[in-house]
Write an enzyme that holds these catalytic residues in place. Structure first.
Site, PDB file in Angstrom:
ATOM      1  N   GLY A  11     -24.340 -47.196  25.400  1.00 51.54           N
ATOM      2  CA  GLY A  11     -23.522 -46.829  24.026  1.00 51.54           C
ATOM      3  C   GLY A  11     -22.443 -47.316  24.128  1.00 51.54           C
ATOM      4  O   GLY A  11     -22.434 -48.775  25.284  1.00 51.54           O
ATOM      5  N   CYS A  12     -21.221 -46.987  24.101  1.00 50.90           N
ATOM      6  CA  CYS A  12     -19.823 -47.544  24.265  1.00 50.90           C
ATOM      7  C   CYS A  12     -20.082 -48.336  25.660  1.00 50.90           C
ATOM      8  O   CYS A  12     -20.546 -47.106  26.946  1.00 50.90           O
ATOM      9  CB  CYS A  12     -18.404 -46.792  24.069  1.00 50.90           C
ATOM     10  SG  CYS A  12     -17.083 -47.210  24.071  1.00 50.90           S
TER      11      CYS A  12
END
Length: 177
Positions: A11-12
């Protein structure tokens, strides 16, 4: 000292980079992009979701201090590897759970670990983590490097990154610098 590379997408990249940089044996962890078809990558293009790249962290580590398997376990603890192409409110293939292996031994270890975690039902659903050969790494823009360290008061950092890092520091206290 032999330095190896490992590349993870969870993800991030801000949380993963912040955690990996705190581990003994990690000489650097850089946010960036990997796995796409385009011959260049930057934040704007990757966020549009049409380059095929994932937000990743490329980790340089001393395998005599921390193992690849330990890095993989940290990776799995910092995100939900059962969510396909998303982490929380971040949605798209650029936020996929992915391990980019740099050699056949990493591929073997990652594949076996995913099978073990699925067999042991550590997570509430089957892991969807992609395991792919590493390709060209594009470092993220300078403002993304050390983002949490430089922006701890930013709302996303306070509400998403900080709680994950607090849990990480408790769970992996023996591995911290």
């Amino acid at each position: 000292m032999t330095i190896d590379s490992a590349t993870f997408g969870a993800g991030c990249f801000w949380c993963l980079e912040a955690a990996m940089n705190q581990l003994q044996g990690v000489t650097s962890a850089l946010s960036g992009y990997m796995g796409g078809d385009a011959d260049s990558a930057n934040y704007r293009r990757v966020c549009e979701g049409d380059t095929g790249h994932a937000e990743v962290v490329q980790v340089e580590f001393d395998n005599s201090i921390i193992s690849y398997q330990q890095l993989c376990l940290v990776f799995f603890s910092l995100h939900d590897p059962t969510q396909l192409n998303r982490q929380g409110n971040d949605v798209g293939t650029q936020y996929r759970s992915v391990i980019f292996y740099h050699n056949p031994e990493q591929q073997r270890q990652a594949t076996e670990l995913v099978a073990q975690l699925n067999q042991q039902q550590i997570f509430s659903a089957k892991l969807v983590t992609e395991i792919s050969a590493a390709s060209r790494f594009f470092p993220a823009e300078s403002y993304h490097q050390g983002y949490f360290l430089h922006n701890p008061q930013q709302a996303y950092c306070q509400y998403v990154v900080a709680p994950k890092l607090a849990k990480f520091r408790q769970q992996y206290a023996a591995l911290l610098k």
